[in-house]
Design a protein around this motif. Structure first.
Motif, PDB file in Angstrom:
ATOM      1  N   UNK A   1      38.851  36.212  46.033  1.00  0.00           N
ATOM      2  CA  UNK A   1      38.315  36.753  47.292  1.00  0.00           C
ATOM      3  C   UNK A   1      37.746  35.605  48.102  1.00  0.00           C
ATOM      4  N   UNK A   2      38.626  34.624  48.404  1.00  0.00           N
ATOM      5  CA  UNK A   2      38.130  33.326  48.893  1.00  0.00           C
ATOM      6  C   UNK A   2      37.688  33.343  50.360  1.00  0.00           C
ATOM      7  N   UNK A   3      38.100  34.329  51.167  1.00  0.00           N
ATOM      8  CA  UNK A   3      37.637  34.394  52.563  1.00  0.00           C
ATOM      9  C   UNK A   3      38.060  33.175  53.363  1.00  0.00           C
ATOM     10  N   UNK A   4      37.092  32.339  53.741  1.00  0.00           N
ATOM     11  CA  UNK A   4      37.394  31.090  54.448  1.00  0.00           C
ATOM     12  C   UNK A   4      37.788  29.968  53.479  1.00  0.00           C
TER      13      UNK A   4
ATOM     14  N   UNK B   1      29.230  38.201  43.070  1.00  0.00           N
ATOM     15  CA  UNK B   1      28.348  38.616  44.152  1.00  0.00           C
ATOM     16  C   UNK B   1      29.064  39.640  45.020  1.00  0.00           C
ATOM     17  N   UNK B   2      28.331  40.140  46.041  1.00  0.00           N
ATOM     18  CA  UNK B   2      28.911  41.152  46.918  1.00  0.00           C
ATOM     19  C   UNK B   2      28.306  42.521  46.674  1.00  0.00           C
TER      20      UNK B   2
ATOM     21  N   UNK C   1      33.079  42.992  46.182  1.00  0.00           N
ATOM     22  CA  UNK C   1      32.123  44.094  46.324  1.00  0.00           C
ATOM     23  C   UNK C   1      32.042  44.847  44.997  1.00  0.00           C
ATOM     24  N   UNK C   2      31.040  45.699  44.881  1.00  0.00           N
ATOM     25  CA  UNK C   2      30.731  46.353  43.608  1.00  0.00           C
ATOM     26  C   UNK C   2      31.960  47.045  43.007  1.00  0.00           C
ATOM     27  N   UNK C   3      32.622  47.879  43.794  1.00  0.00           N
ATOM     28  CA  UNK C   3      33.690  48.699  43.229  1.00  0.00           C
ATOM     29  C   UNK C   3      34.914  47.892  42.820  1.00  0.00           C
ATOM     30  N   UNK C   4      35.294  46.926  43.656  1.00  0.00           N
ATOM     31  CA  UNK C   4      36.455  46.098  43.293  1.00  0.00           C
ATOM     32  C   UNK C   4      36.118  45.260  42.055  1.00  0.00           C
ATOM     33  N   UNK C   5      34.899  44.740  41.993  1.00  0.00           N
ATOM     34  CA  UNK C   5      34.510  43.942  40.821  1.00  0.00           C
ATOM     35  C   UNK C   5      34.556  44.807  39.561  1.00  0.00           C
TER      36      UNK C   5
ATOM     37  N   UNK D   1      47.990  34.406  48.214  1.00  0.00           N
ATOM     38  CA  UNK D   1      47.671  35.733  48.762  1.00  0.00           C
ATOM     39  C   UNK D   1      47.934  36.778  47.681  1.00  0.00           C
ATOM     40  N   UNK D   2      46.940  37.594  47.356  1.00  0.00           N
ATOM     41  CA  UNK D   2      47.144  38.637  46.351  1.00  0.00           C
ATOM     42  C   UNK D   2      45.839  39.039  45.712  1.00  0.00           C
ATOM     43  N   UNK D   3      45.939  39.727  44.566  1.00  0.00           N
ATOM     44  CA  UNK D   3      44.750  40.210  43.880  1.00  0.00           C
ATOM     45  C   UNK D   3      44.828  39.879  42.394  1.00  0.00           C
ATOM     46  N   UNK D   4      44.173  40.717  41.572  1.00  0.00           N
ATOM     47  CA  UNK D   4      44.040  40.445  40.146  1.00  0.00           C
ATOM     48  C   UNK D   4      45.395  40.358  39.430  1.00  0.00           C
ATOM     49  N   UNK D   5      46.446  40.962  40.012  1.00  0.00           N
ATOM     50  CA  UNK D   5      47.770  40.917  39.370  1.00  0.00           C
ATOM     51  C   UNK D   5      48.294  39.486  39.224  1.00  0.00           C
TER      52      UNK D   5
END
Ligand SMILES: C[S@@+](CC[C@H](N)C(=O)[O-])C[C@H]1O[C@@H](n2cnc3c(N)ncnc32)[C@H](O)[C@@H]1O
Length: 277
Positions: A150-153, A240-241, A216-220, A197-201
């Motif tokens: 979730x690197x953002x910038x 964090x988040x 954020x809480x739910x994604x974590x 670009x992507x997620x936990x997969x």
């Protein structure tokens, strides 16, 4: 970033810390850009991201200590870069790390990060970015393999690289953040940072000594098992988040997955927690 947006004009009394807290909360609900005004904040959210009861989730709107009123307008599009340039001020964290834009003068700090934030989260102004940077400054990254989820910038990945990491993988699910991180990583000459670009997969079969995840809480809570499986023995996980009141739920999940709670830092009720394997 074209398409219609809702523009919310919030009047806030007293302005601080009301404005800072409101921006932080709205950022987590999908608001994408903020303009600080003399008497409040103007905030923008894409029409398709907005649901009628969204603002019911904003704690500070229910506060007795801060008075906030707002109006809502639909607008066609915004020149986001111009808005950012007007609003992004340089920041120094713990006298050691400065974050500034290309158009700001250089600061004399041990670590200097230059970012062009565009629409991505992560200028160091948000409490969670600030807390994650404090953790990175305090911990040893020398020769470590690091993941910034979730690197953002890309700001955390860039600092990890500057602190001597061996390699850093920076991943974000959002195409805009992916593009922005690529640019910022290059701007700071961080040759050992790869952006995807992507997620936990994407993590299957990978191992890291350190994982940073400010989401954020739910994604974590959902992706924690994957993160923990990707952590080397004795590895460290920084999360964090979420708010101080969420620490117990996050801690419980981490402990069930075999991690040990080490410590957490707090700022404006936001937290960043360190765990070890
Ligand atoms: C709070 S921002 C943190 C940005 C930056 N790391 C910082 O500390 O300032 C969270 C980021 O996570 C990304 N994100 C959201 N869900 C994700 C997921 N499931 N996997 C990876 N990234 C995700 C968002 O696009 C956003 O850029």
């Amino acid at each position: 970033m074209v398409g219609n947006y809702f523009e919310f004009r919030f009047k806030i009394e007293p302005l601080q810390p009301g404005s800072e807290i409101l921006i932080a909360e709205l950022g987590y609900l999908g608001f994408e850009s903020f303009v600080e005004e003399e008497d409040g904040v103007t905030a923008y959210i894409p029409v398709e991201e907005y649901e009628e009861d969204l603002l019911a989730q904003v704690h500070i709107l229910q506060s007795d200590e801060v008075e906030i009123s707002y109006s809502k307008n639909e607008i066609e599009k915004v020149n986001w870069n111009e808005e950012w340039e007007k609003n992004f001020t340089p920041i120094v964290i713990d006298d050691r790390c400065s974050i500034r834009a290309t158009f700001h003068p250089s600061a004399e700090t041990e670590y200097e990060i230059v970012i062009d934030p565009k629409m991505s989260f992560g200028t160091g102004h948000h409490a969670t970015t600030h807390l994650m940077i404090q953790h990175i400054l305090k911990n040893d990254f020398t020769d470590k393999n690091v993941l910034d989820m979730g690197c953002g910038t890309g700001v955390l990945a860039i600092l990890a690289s500057m602190k001597g990491a061996h390699i850093v993988d920076a991943i974000d699910i959002d195409n805009w953040c992916y593009q922005n991180s690529l640019e910022n990583v290059e701007r700071n000459n961080c040759d050992n940072v790869s952006v995807e670009e992507g997620g936990a997969e994407l993590l299957e079969g990978r191992k890291y000594h350190i994982i940073l995840a400010n989401i954020n809480r739910n994604i974590l809570l959902r992706d924690l098992p994957v993160y923990v499986a990707s952590l080397e023995a004795n590895g460290e996980l920084f999360l964090s988040g979420f708010y101080e009141e969420d620490v117990s739920a996050i801690r419980k999940s981490c402990e069930e997955l075999g991690l040990k709670y080490v410590e957490h830092l707090e700022r404006n009720n936001w937290v960043a927690v360190k765990f070890s394997k």
